[in-house]
Scaffold this motif. Structure first.
Motif, short mmCIF file in Angstrom:
data_model
loop_
_atom_site.label_atom_id
_atom_site.label_comp_id
_atom_site.label_asym_id
_atom_site.label_seq_id
_atom_site.Cartn_x
_atom_site.Cartn_y
_atom_site.Cartn_z
N LEU A 145 0.86 -1.18 0.00
CA LEU A 145 0.00 0.00 0.00
C LEU A 145 0.89 1.23 0.00
O LEU A 145 1.86 1.32 0.76
N ARG A 146 0.58 2.20 -0.85
CA ARG A 146 1.34 3.44 -0.88
C ARG A 146 0.39 4.62 -0.69
O ARG A 146 -0.83 4.50 -0.86
N SER A 147 0.96 5.76 -0.33
CA SER A 147 0.14 6.94 -0.05
C SER A 147 -0.68 7.36 -1.26
O SER A 147 -1.80 7.87 -1.13
N GLN A 148 -0.15 7.14 -2.47
CA GLN A 148 -0.90 7.50 -3.68
C GLN A 148 -2.20 6.71 -3.78
O GLN A 148 -3.21 7.22 -4.27
N ASP A 149 -2.19 5.46 -3.28
CA ASP A 149 -3.42 4.67 -3.26
C ASP A 149 -4.48 5.35 -2.40
O ASP A 149 -5.66 5.39 -2.77
N LEU A 150 -4.06 5.88 -1.25
CA LEU A 150 -5.00 6.56 -0.35
C LEU A 150 -5.50 7.85 -0.97
O LEU A 150 -6.68 8.21 -0.82
N ILE A 151 -4.62 8.57 -1.66
CA ILE A 151 -5.04 9.81 -2.32
C ILE A 151 -6.08 9.51 -3.40
O ILE A 151 -7.10 10.20 -3.51
N ASN A 152 -5.83 8.47 -4.18
CA ASN A 152 -6.80 8.08 -5.21
C ASN A 152 -8.12 7.62 -4.60
O ASN A 152 -9.20 7.91 -5.12
N GLY A 204 -7.35 12.62 4.83
CA GLY A 204 -8.80 12.69 5.00
C GLY A 204 -9.40 11.52 5.75
O GLY A 204 -10.62 11.43 5.87
N PHE A 205 -8.57 10.62 6.29
CA PHE A 205 -9.06 9.46 7.03
C PHE A 205 -8.63 9.53 8.49
O PHE A 205 -7.54 10.03 8.81
#
Length: 292
Positions: A145-152, A204-205
């Motif tokens: 899991l990478r931060s870009q996944d969370l941003i998307n 945002g989480f």
């Protein structure tokens, strides 16, 4: 006297049954909706439209259709524990009290695991989006899991108009490790957090961690709770406004050694009714570990 002691033991278990310091504290309690270990849920209908600078009359009228359903709470039974009179006599501590505390802690752990599985969506849909991680291979055939996944993922939820406040993300242990490797700022928060929450606002989480994680198959369908079927572990998203939990009755089962002259042992076990579920099919989601 025996009845009174049993009632005291049941009240004591309820008093301390709080899932304190866990993500489950963020799920609103609906205990007042419970009657005879059944909860009556109402799914509220569509929101009304809002007119801005309206100059057309009469203003349109619409109906709101609500759906009600009665759901039985899940029944959780602990396996019985034996306490012999010889143990009670020889041990320098209150074994009976220790056994009761152990039963409560075990019930808390199992209900928390089952609740997270229940809140995880059954499959990937437009209203319950499931995404797969896209990071580097961790060396075991799993994409990190990478931060870009969370941003998307945040963008996906924004497009669904999921309210920003109240988005809870319960990360699996694997996904926590992935983010700690990538994000030193999160690592500092992780080392300093004192309760169940890792971060109050991370893309945002509200971020929590769980040692248990639901498992999904290759088609992103959720595998049954406690199944031995292999799959990919997942982190779970839910929104506080679209979920609820409820606790029903608690009962202690007790066979005292006074009534067992042959074995001279006391046997005790507990039954608890509990439930944590989505109140509507929107606002839940999951992040599943992808494969190369």
């Amino acid at each position: 006297m025996a009845v009174a002691l049993n009632e005291m033991a049941e009240k004591e278990l309820i008093k301390h049954f709080r899932h304190k310091g866990t993500w489950l504290e963020r799920v609103p309690s609906k205990n007042k909706w419970v009657n005879n270990d059944v909860i009556k849920l109402t799914e509220i209908g569509a929101d009304p439209d809002v007119l801005i600078n309206n100059n057309t009359y009469p203003i349109p009228i619409s109906s709101r259709t609500d759906d009600s359903v009665a759901i039985s709470l899940y029944k959780y039974d602990t396996e019985n524990t034996r306490i012999t009179d010889d143990e009670v006599y020889a041990l320098p501590y209150d074994k009976a009290g220790s056994v009761q505390e152990q039963h409560r802690e075990t019930l808390e752990e199992k209900t928390e695991e089952h609740a997270l599985h229940s809140l995880a969506p059954s499959a990937n849909t437009a209203d319950t989006p499931i995404i797969e991680t896209t990071g580097d291979d961790d060396g075991n055939g799993r994409l990190r899991l990478r931060s870009q996944d969370l941003i998307n993922y945040k963008k996906t939820l924004d497009d669904l108009k999921i309210p920003k406040a109240g988005r809870i993300l319960v990360l699996s242990s694997e996904h926590v490790a992935d983010l700690l490797i990538e994000d030193k700022a999160l690592e500092r928060q992780y080392q300093n957090h004192t309760d169940g929450m890792i971060a109050k606002n991370y893309y945002g989480f509200e971020i929590y961690e769980s040692n248990y994680s639901p498992v999904y198959d290759g088609s992103l369908n959720k595998i049954a709770f406690d199944s031995v079927t292999p799959g990919s572990s997942a982190s779970v998203l839910f929104h506080t406004k679209t979920t609820g939990k409820a606790r029903g009755s608690v009962k202690r089962y007790l066979a005292k050694s006074d009534d067992d002259p042959q074995n001279r042992e006391t046997v005790v076990g507990f039954r608890l009714y509990f439930l944590a579920i989505p109140l509507r099919a929107k606002g839940q989601g999951a992040i599943v570990s992808g494969t190369p």
